[in-house]
Design an enzyme around this catalytic site. Structure first.
Site, PDB file in Angstrom:
ATOM      1  CG  LEU A 160      -1.964  -0.769   1.276  1.00 34.62           C
ATOM      2  CD1 LEU A 160      -2.933  -1.005   2.663  1.00 34.62           C
ATOM      3  CD2 LEU A 160      -2.968  -1.331   0.269  1.00 34.62           C
ATOM      4  CG  ASP A 161       0.426   4.087  -3.142  1.00 32.74           C
ATOM      5  OD1 ASP A 161       1.299   3.339  -3.374  1.00 32.74           O
ATOM      6  OD2 ASP A 161      -0.270   4.607  -3.822  1.00 32.74           O
ATOM      7  CB  VAL A 162       3.574   6.498   2.242  1.00 31.46           C
ATOM      8  CG1 VAL A 162       3.757   7.222   3.475  1.00 31.46           C
ATOM      9  CG2 VAL A 162       5.070   5.840   1.896  1.00 31.46           C
ATOM     10  CG  HIS A 219       0.728   5.477  -7.474  1.00 30.08           C
ATOM     11  ND1 HIS A 219       1.030   5.174  -5.965  1.00 30.08           N
ATOM     12  CD2 HIS A 219       2.052   6.029  -7.817  1.00 30.08           C
ATOM     13  CE1 HIS A 219       2.165   5.730  -5.547  1.00 30.08           C
ATOM     14  NE2 HIS A 219       2.819   6.341  -6.497  1.00 30.08           N
TER      15      HIS A 219
END
Length: 238
Positions: free
Chosen positions: A100-102, A183
């Site tokens: 998962l992205d930050v 993304h």
């Protein structure tokens, strides 16, 4: 398994530390001191270090309620690692099942079971991943259809797989995808001329983020949850 390897697997010993402990007579097997590193440990053997029973750490499968600001990595970076949130032994052996992205929050699976990870993320298993997105602008009227048709995103040669979009309100949507390109969800909304403000993963397959887990908290998956995601198909071998 050799005794020196068993010691490394069940403690924080390096191989040289394990051999030193053996040489000092600190290791017993079934109550008898054993100094041979090459001793083969059987399933029925009771191994102890200075009287403390030792056991191999088995394969582990956890869910974490990932908070924003943490990276899905084992390495030190500009952001803290999600591994820092875990209070488990030998966490350096663990890895995240996908990323998962930050700034993305929610359900994150963590394990040291590589075969299970492969089965969870394999595109041929078509595992649903469900996210709740809040958006900067209202959704256009054709958003549901465009997601269902599959989109050709910038810098991609092929369109992403069709995705299910459920409009919760004009600026909130629930998205179900079966792949995880870089993304991807943010780029899909970007293709609509919109911007994702927050993104939260709610579910992977049939495994739902435990509502009792506060951000940063984790728990082990139940046997049923593990099997539902990584169970072998008929005819499949490990």
């Amino acid at each position: 398994m050799r005794l020196d390897k068993f010691l490394c697997e069940s403690t924080d010993f390096t191989r040289s530390m394990a051999r030193s402990a053996l040489a000092r007579g600190e290791i017993t097997v079934n109550g008898e001191v054993v100094k041979r590193a090459t001793y083969v440990v059987q399933d029925t053997d009771a191994v102890a270090w200075e009287g403390e029973p030792l056991a191999i750490i088995g394969l582990r499968h956890l869910m974490l309620n990932k908070p924003a600001g943490y990276e899905c990595t084992n390495k030190t970076s500009q952001h803290p690692s999600v591994m820092d949130l875990l209070d488990v032994e030998k966490r350096e052996r663990l890895h995240t099942v996908g990323r998962l992205d930050v700034d993305t929050t929610g359900l994150l699976l963590i394990t040291d079971d590589g075969q299970w990870t492969h089965r969870v993320i394999s595109p041929r298993h078509q595992t649903d991943k469900v996210y709740l997105a809040t958006l900067a602008e209202p959704l256009p009227d054709d958003a549901v259809q465009r997601f269902a048709d599959g989109m050709l995103l910038k810098h991609e040669d092929e369109a992403v797989l069709p995705a299910h979009l459920e409009v919760v309100d004009p600026t909130t949507a629930r998205v179900t995808v079966q792949e995880g390109k870089y993304h991807q969800i943010k780029r899909m909304f970007g293709a609509l001329g919109n911007r994702v403000v927050t993104l939260h993963r709610e579910r992977i397959g049939s495994v739902v983020l435990d509502p009792d887990l506060a951000p940063g908290e984790s728990r082990y998956l139940t046997d049923a949850e593990v099997q539902s995601l990584g169970g072998m198909e008929p005819g499949e071998t490990a």
